[in-house]
Design a protein around this motif. Structure first.
Motif, PDB file in Angstrom:
ATOM      1  N   ILE A 142       0.626  -1.199  -0.088  1.00 39.83           N
ATOM      2  CA  ILE A 142      -0.071  -0.105  -0.014  1.00 39.83           C
ATOM      3  C   ILE A 142       0.770   1.288   0.032  1.00 39.83           C
ATOM      4  N   SER A 143       1.752   1.099   0.946  1.00 37.72           N
ATOM      5  CA  SER A 143       2.953   2.419   0.917  1.00 37.72           C
ATOM      6  C   SER A 143       3.474   2.449  -0.472  1.00 37.72           C
ATOM      7  N   GLU A 188      -2.870   4.338  -0.133  1.00 40.35           N
ATOM      8  CA  GLU A 188      -3.404   4.449   1.231  1.00 40.35           C
ATOM      9  C   GLU A 188      -4.802   5.095   1.079  1.00 40.35           C
ATOM     10  N   GLU A 189      -4.853   6.382   0.258  1.00 42.89           N
ATOM     11  CA  GLU A 189      -5.892   7.243   0.056  1.00 42.89           C
ATOM     12  C   GLU A 189      -7.094   6.530  -0.748  1.00 42.89           C
ATOM     13  N   CYS A 201     -21.450  14.228  -2.311  1.00 45.90           N
ATOM     14  CA  CYS A 201     -20.149  14.606  -3.041  1.00 45.90           C
ATOM     15  C   CYS A 201     -19.814  13.302  -3.906  1.00 45.90           C
ATOM     16  N   SER A 202     -18.470  13.405  -4.528  1.00 44.52           N
ATOM     17  CA  SER A 202     -17.909  12.284  -5.154  1.00 44.52           C
ATOM     18  C   SER A 202     -16.514  12.133  -4.640  1.00 44.52           C
ATOM     19  N   GLU A 203     -16.249  10.905  -4.448  1.00 51.19           N
ATOM     20  CA  GLU A 203     -14.744  10.673  -3.953  1.00 51.19           C
ATOM     21  C   GLU A 203     -14.141   9.607  -4.958  1.00 51.19           C
ATOM     22  N   GLU A 204     -12.820   9.471  -4.997  1.00 49.20           N
ATOM     23  CA  GLU A 204     -12.116   8.308  -5.780  1.00 49.20           C
ATOM     24  C   GLU A 204     -11.603   7.295  -4.765  1.00 49.20           C
ATOM     25  N   GLY A 205     -11.812   5.910  -5.047  1.00 49.33           N
ATOM     26  CA  GLY A 205     -11.253   5.088  -4.335  1.00 49.33           C
ATOM     27  C   GLY A 205     -12.190   3.653  -4.414  1.00 49.33           C
ATOM     28  N   SER A 206     -11.690   2.528  -3.745  1.00 52.75           N
ATOM     29  CA  SER A 206     -12.687   1.514  -3.809  1.00 52.75           C
ATOM     30  C   SER A 206     -13.786   1.725  -3.040  1.00 52.75           C
ATOM     31  N   LYS A 256     -13.122   2.223   0.529  1.00 51.70           N
ATOM     32  CA  LYS A 256     -12.644   3.462   1.137  1.00 51.70           C
ATOM     33  C   LYS A 256     -13.288   4.668   0.868  1.00 51.70           C
ATOM     34  N   VAL A 257     -14.144   4.918  -0.078  1.00 53.97           N
ATOM     35  CA  VAL A 257     -15.056   6.089  -0.406  1.00 53.97           C
ATOM     36  C   VAL A 257     -16.020   6.279   0.842  1.00 53.97           C
ATOM     37  N   GLN A 258     -16.552   5.151   1.134  1.00 56.47           N
ATOM     38  CA  GLN A 258     -17.514   5.180   2.258  1.00 56.47           C
ATOM     39  C   GLN A 258     -16.712   5.555   3.329  1.00 56.47           C
ATOM     40  N   GLN A 259     -15.501   5.240   3.758  1.00 62.34           N
ATOM     41  CA  GLN A 259     -14.764   5.823   4.734  1.00 62.34           C
ATOM     42  C   GLN A 259     -14.253   7.154   4.761  1.00 62.34           C
ATOM     43  N   LYS A 260     -14.061   7.650   3.611  1.00 62.17           N
ATOM     44  CA  LYS A 260     -13.867   9.174   3.199  1.00 62.17           C
ATOM     45  C   LYS A 260     -15.099   9.961   3.624  1.00 62.17           C
TER      46      LYS A 260
END
Length: 297
Positions: free
Chosen positions: A69-70, A75-76, A174-179, A182-186
Motif C-alpha cells: 500500500i505504501s 493508502e488514500e 459528494c464524489s470521492e475516488e477510491g474503492s 474506502k470511499v465510504q470511509q472518506k
C-alpha cells in the motif's frame, strides 16, 4: 523511500511465501482442528482444494499488504482489508498455476487498481434545515433538499419505499475516488467533520440554545436510532447501490500524547481562546474557507 530497495525487500517476502516452511502439512482432520486460526490459515485454491499456511506466513502476508500500500501510494484509495484479500487471491492463483513470482507484486497492484473508481455518495442529514438557501456548499460537499429525480438517477430506478426512508431529510452529497469501501470511509469522515463544525457554528452564535442542536449525518456513528440509508453510484449511473446501517459507537479516549497532538496539529488551545473572545463572534473571516482550506487539504 528507496523504491528499488523496497521492491527487492517485497520480492524476498513474496518468495518466502512459496518455501516449504510457509505451509503446514495436513495429514488428517485432526491437523485441521489443531490449527491456531482455521479461516486465517486456509488459502483456497479452488472450491474443493485448500492449502494451509503457518501463522508466521499469515503475518508476512499482512506485512506485504502494508508495505505494498505504501509502495504504490494506495493508502488514500483502498483499504488494507481489500488489498489483503487481493493479495490472497493472487497468492492462490500463483500457487495453483506455478506463475513467475517476479510478476506477483504488480499483479496484486493491478487487481487492486481495478477496484478504484470515482463514486458519488449521498446520505441523509438531520438537525438542520435550509431557509432561503437552495444549496449549502461545504467545500466540494453539498447539502441539498431531498429530490426524487436525484434519487432515481442515483439508484437507477424508482423505489418508493427506499425513497420514503430519505425524503424527509436534507441530503449531503459528494464524489470521492477510491474503492467502494474506502470511499465510504472518506465520505463518513468528511461528513462527520462538516456536521460537527456546523454544530459548533450554531452553538457559538446561539448560546441560549446550546443544547438544542444536534446536526449529524445519518451514518453508523450517528445517534440516530433508526436506519441510516446510503446511496453510492458511479458518475455514469453504473454500479448503483442502496444500503443502510444501524448505529455503532466507540469510546473516545484522550491521553497525554493525543492531547499534545491536538494542541500541536489541531489548534486545540487557540480554538478555545476564540470561543472565549466576544469579538470572535463578529469576526467572520475566522470561519471563511474553513471547509476547503482546512478539512479537505
Amino acid at each position: 523511500m528507496n523504491r528499488s530497495k523496497e521492491k527487492r525487500t517485497l520480492q524476498r517476502m513474496i518468495n518466502s511465501l512459496f518455501s516449504e516452511k510457509a505451509f503446514i502439512k495436513i495429514n488428517s482432520i485432526e491437523d485441521i482442528k489443531n490449527l491456531d486460526d482455521l479461516l486465517g490459515q486456509e488459502i483456497r485454491l479452488s472450491e474443493k482444494n485448500s492449502i494451509y499456511i503457518t501463522t508466521d506466513t499469515r503475518l508476512i502476508l499482512r506485512s506485504i499488504t502494508k508495505r505494498l500500500i505504501s509502495f504504490y501510494d494506495l493508502e488514500e484509495y483502498i483499504t488494507f482489508s481489500e488489498v489483503f484479500l487481493n493479495l490472497e487471491k493472487v497468492y492462490a492463483d500463483y500457487l495453483l498455476n506455478n506463475k513467475d513470482l517476479a510478476n506477483m507484486l504488480d499483479d496484486v497492484y493491478k487487481l487492486s487498481k481495478t477496484e478504484i473508481h470515482t463514486y458519488n455518495n449521498l446520505m441523509c442529514c438531520e438537525g438542520v434545515k435550509l431557509k432561503n438557501v437552495k444549496i449549502l456548499n461545504c467545500g466540494k460537499y453539498r447539502i441539498v433538499p431531498s429530490d426524487l429525480s436525484i434519487f432515481n438517477e442515483a439508484y437507477g430506478k424508482h423505489d418508493p419505499n427506499f425513497y420514503k426512508m430519505m425524503k424527509d431529510y436534507l441530503w449531503i452529497m459528494c464524489s470521492e475516488e477510491g474503492s467502494k469501501k474506502k470511499v465510504q470511509q472518506k465520505f463518513d469522515y468528511k461528513t462527520n467533520l462538516i456536521t460537527s463544525f456546523l454544530n459548533i457554528c450554531f452553538q457559538t452564535v446561539n448560546k441560549k440554545s446550546i443544547f438544542s442542536y444536534r446536526i449529524q449525518v445519518l451514518n453508523s456513528s450517528s445517534t440516530h436510532k433508526s436506519r441510516q440509508p446510503r446511496l453510492q453510484w458511479k458518475p455514469r449511473c453504473e454500479d448503483n447501490s442502496f444500503s443502510f446501517a444501524f448505529p455503532s459507537f466507540s469510546i473516545a479516549e484522550i491521553d497525554s500524547e493525543l492531547l499534545e497532538y491536538f494542541r500541536v496539529n489541531l489548534f486545540f488551545d487557540s480554538f478555545f481562546n476564540i470561543l472565549q473572545c466576544k469579538e470572535a463572534l463578529l469576526h467572520k473571516p475566522i470561519c471563511k474557507g474553513f471547509f476547503s482550506d482546512i478539512i479537505f487539504k
